[in-house]
Design a protein around this motif. Structure first.
Motif, PDB file in Angstrom:
ATOM      1  N   ALA A   1       0.866  -1.206  -0.082  1.00  0.00           N
ATOM      2  CA  ALA A   1      -0.127  -0.040  -0.100  1.00  0.00           C
ATOM      3  C   ALA A   1       0.966   1.227   0.228  1.00  0.00           C
ATOM      4  O   ALA A   1       0.661   2.370  -1.060  1.00  0.00           O
ATOM      5  CB  ALA A   1      -0.929   0.027   1.219  1.00  0.00           C
ATOM      6  N   VAL A   2       1.927   1.312   1.066  1.00  0.00           N
ATOM      7  CA  VAL A   2       2.675   2.172   0.839  1.00  0.00           C
ATOM      8  C   VAL A   2       3.658   2.668  -0.710  1.00  0.00           C
ATOM      9  O   VAL A   2       3.606   3.716  -0.920  1.00  0.00           O
ATOM     10  CB  VAL A   2       3.737   2.184   2.139  1.00  0.00           C
ATOM     11  N   PHE A   3       4.116   1.322  -0.949  1.00  0.00           N
ATOM     12  CA  PHE A   3       4.781   1.461  -2.227  1.00  0.00           C
ATOM     13  C   PHE A   3       3.985   1.891  -3.465  1.00  0.00           C
ATOM     14  O   PHE A   3       4.249   2.825  -4.350  1.00  0.00           O
ATOM     15  CB  PHE A   3       5.245   0.227  -2.685  1.00  0.00           C
ATOM     16  N   SER A   4       2.573   1.612  -3.480  1.00  0.00           N
ATOM     17  CA  SER A   4       1.649   1.837  -4.662  1.00  0.00           C
ATOM     18  C   SER A   4       1.433   3.238  -4.211  1.00  0.00           C
ATOM     19  O   SER A   4       1.142   4.038  -5.349  1.00  0.00           O
ATOM     20  CB  SER A   4       0.437   0.928  -4.466  1.00  0.00           C
ATOM     21  N   ALA A   5       1.035   3.699  -3.169  1.00  0.00           N
ATOM     22  CA  ALA A   5       0.735   5.195  -2.824  1.00  0.00           C
ATOM     23  C   ALA A   5       1.777   6.140  -3.457  1.00  0.00           C
ATOM     24  O   ALA A   5       1.672   7.101  -3.999  1.00  0.00           O
ATOM     25  CB  ALA A   5       0.452   5.569  -1.389  1.00  0.00           C
TER      26      ALA A   5
ATOM     27  N   LEU B   1      -5.940   7.751   0.777  1.00  0.00           N
ATOM     28  CA  LEU B   1      -6.563   6.452   0.826  1.00  0.00           C
ATOM     29  C   LEU B   1      -5.609   5.065   1.005  1.00  0.00           C
ATOM     30  O   LEU B   1      -5.894   4.142   1.672  1.00  0.00           O
ATOM     31  CB  LEU B   1      -7.614   6.361  -0.438  1.00  0.00           C
ATOM     32  N   MET B   2      -4.640   5.145   0.108  1.00  0.00           N
ATOM     33  CA  MET B   2      -3.646   4.118   0.065  1.00  0.00           C
ATOM     34  C   MET B   2      -3.014   3.935   1.439  1.00  0.00           C
ATOM     35  O   MET B   2      -3.010   2.618   1.993  1.00  0.00           O
ATOM     36  CB  MET B   2      -2.842   4.394  -1.015  1.00  0.00           C
ATOM     37  N   LEU B   3      -2.569   4.945   2.100  1.00  0.00           N
ATOM     38  CA  LEU B   3      -1.943   4.738   3.433  1.00  0.00           C
ATOM     39  C   LEU B   3      -3.042   4.315   4.571  1.00  0.00           C
ATOM     40  O   LEU B   3      -2.592   3.697   5.408  1.00  0.00           O
ATOM     41  CB  LEU B   3      -1.039   5.971   3.678  1.00  0.00           C
ATOM     42  N   GLY B   4      -4.367   4.871   4.362  1.00  0.00           N
ATOM     43  CA  GLY B   4      -4.893   4.870   5.540  1.00  0.00           C
ATOM     44  C   GLY B   4      -5.922   3.748   5.463  1.00  0.00           C
ATOM     45  O   GLY B   4      -6.310   3.335   6.331  1.00  0.00           O
ATOM     46  N   LEU B   5      -6.441   3.348   4.338  1.00  0.00           N
ATOM     47  CA  LEU B   5      -7.430   2.373   4.139  1.00  0.00           C
ATOM     48  C   LEU B   5      -7.018   1.154   3.468  1.00  0.00           C
ATOM     49  O   LEU B   5      -7.419   0.047   3.483  1.00  0.00           O
ATOM     50  CB  LEU B   5      -8.657   3.007   3.221  1.00  0.00           C
ATOM     51  N   SER B   6      -6.014   1.218   2.584  1.00  0.00           N
ATOM     52  CA  SER B   6      -5.770   0.176   1.515  1.00  0.00           C
ATOM     53  C   SER B   6      -5.597  -1.301   2.286  1.00  0.00           C
ATOM     54  O   SER B   6      -6.330  -2.327   1.840  1.00  0.00           O
ATOM     55  CB  SER B   6      -4.745   0.306   0.425  1.00  0.00           C
TER      56      SER B   6
END
Length: 506
Positions: free
Chosen positions: A153-157, A329-334
């Motif tokens: 998620a972090v990487f994708s964000a 969204l990615m960091l908080g929910l993904s």
């Protein structure tokens, strides 16, 4: 596969806290390297008119500022991904940072068309070396499913938000300083990332060049991929017969590569890898999804400038909500959302939102308003991409053995480049053809341009629908439990399922 890593001097980390910190520090370094390549792929978009005016590029010639980067980048990803498995992924990553940073400086000081295009090609080589091994390193650092989901998620964000942020930085730097600084900004980032990579990333020896170094196969697949990207990005500027001929040659090279891999004693690519429905399906879905998103980003920026009359800085600022929403969204929910509902359901939700956003863009009027006509679909696309990208990444890498992780990472990045190139080539060609036809009928320039962009967004909607349909048909096996209580059990089951699938590849 162990989550244990080493300190830079090679002594093992003694405490879980230190090990956890170092792994996340390593992830930060990998994200920094990725951010450079992602920014560079998008930062030139808004600066293209300024580059054209300064260096005297023709319309077709200007496209090579982008194409010269994409062709080596897309063509080399699979090869350097495998070489990373053989010589060591940290070594490949660090070498890529050096090549990319030096090439960025050459781009920044370029005073002629030829110098800029050559430096952009060298950037593509460095970008491929850096990007191809990142996912493989990430999977090795975070083998536990829940932590892996957070790391992805972090990487994708970083990757997704960086793409949209590149448009803003391109506009801001070009207007405040000049276009040279869109490349020179990579110098401090690259130096810091290289130093951090040597200090934080654990050394890995790799399997050795003697294991899997199929150089004839490497030459075939690299030539095939480069020719494929070249055929796609230049399709709008050549005759149909020439495009079909190039496509036929690329196909022949791919067939020759497949035959070579089936018979080689140490193949570059194990063809059994593609028996995984998740690996093959996720990469196929990604091609269509990235084609849609690249089309939106490029044509959306042109719409703001050529139809609504925005400046470079205003265009970049208009895109800022996208990286902000994607990052939040990615960091908080993904990771939590994927853990609760499974990557399959999250991917479908994201693709539905992307389709809805593109459908709204296909109605964009010539006298449009940013708040009414641009911002709402942009937010839908950003939310959809924030959901879909980590999910499709996890699905693509879930059944890959550690020794093949660099190769699978290179394959995943290759499909991104192919998807982006395909989306840009198809949608921009359709938009330009539609606009030229209307201009020939006497339509005003702005109205004809807007109509061409609407056609492109309509076709982009169809591509998004195709991606959604493919995901429904192929990726159903990637679904996960739908309750919090079942998350840990489901994650363990997925890990065991992935291990079983991986055993089938060897």
């Amino acid at each position: 596969m162990s989550s244990r890593i080493e300190t830079p001097v090679g002594s093992p980390i003694s405490s879980p806290e230190e090990r956890t910190y170092s792994r996340w520090a390593a992830l930060a370094v990998l994200c920094a390297g990725t951010l450079m390549t992602v920014l560079d792929g998008n930062i030139v978009t808004v600066a293209m008119p300024a580059i054209q005016n300064d260096l005297g590029f023709s319309g077709p010639g200007l496209a090579w500022v982008v194409n010269a980067y994409l062709i080596p980048f897309g063509g080399l990803l699979l090869l350097v991904g495998r070489l990373g498995d053989l010589v060591g992924r940290r070594r490949m990553f660090a070498a890529g940072l050096v090549v990319f940073t030096l090439a960025s400086v050459l781009c920044g000081v370029a005073t002629s068309q030829g110098m800029l295009i050559a430096a952009r090609a060298l950037q593509g080589v460095g970008g491929a070396m850096t990007s191809a091994v990142v996912l493989g390193m990430l999977i090795a650092l975070f083998p536990e499913p829940r932590e892996q989901a957070k790391a992805i998620a972090v990487f994708s964000a970083v990757g997704a938000a960086g793409g949209a942020l590149g448009v803003f930085l391109g506009g801001a730097l070009t207007q405040a300083l000049n276009w040279h600084w869109i490349f020179l900004i990579n110098l401090p980032i690259g130096v810091v990332a290289w130093i951090a990579a040597l200090r934080v990333l654990a050394p890995d020896r790799g399997a050795g060049l003697g294991k899997g170094a199929d150089y004839p196969g490497a030459a075939l697949v690299t030539g095939a991929l480069m020719l494929t990207v070249y055929t796609i990005v230049g399709a709008g500027g050549r005759e149909l017969g020439s495009t079909l001929l190039l496509a036929g040659v690329a196909l022949a090279l791919f067939v020759s590569f497949a035959l070579r891999q089936a018979r080689a004693e140490r193949p570059l690519l194990r063809l059994r890898l593609f028996r995984s429905r998740l690996l093959t399906g996720a990469n196929s879905v990604q091609i269509l999804m990235i084609a849609t998103m690249f089309g939106f980003q490029y044509i959306g920026a042109l719409y703001l400038q050529r139809v609504l009359g925005y400046s470079e800085l205003m265009t970049g600022t208009a895109f800022l909500p996208a990286p902000i929403l994607i990052g939040v969204l990615m960091l908080g929910l993904s990771a939590r959302t994927i853990g609760r509902f499974g990557p399959y359901r999250v991917l479908l939700t994201g693709l539905v939102l992307i389709t809805a956003g593109m459908a709204l863009l296909s109605r964009m009027p010539v006298d449009g308003s940013y708040v009414i006509d641009v911002l709402p679909p942009m937010l839908l696309l950003s939310a959809g991409f924030a959901a879909a990208m980590p999910a499709v990444t996890g699905l693509a890498m879930s059944g890959v053995r550690e020794e093949d992780a660099g190769l699978a990472s290179g394959l995943f990045n290759t499909t991104q480049v192919v998807g982006g190139s395909l989306g840009l080539a198809v949608l921009t060609t359709l938009a330009a053809s539609r606009t030229d036809g209307l201009l020939g009928e006497g339509e005003p320039l702005v109205a004809a341009t807007a109509d061409g962009y609407r056609l492109a967004f309509t076709v982009g909607t169809g591509i998004a629908v195709a991606g959604l349909a493919l995901a429904v048909a192929v990726l159903r096996a990637g679904s996960a439990p739908s309750t919090e209580a079942d998350t840990e059990t489901g994650a363990q089951a997925q890990a065991e399922e992935a291990e079983g699938r991986a055993d089938a590849y060897s």
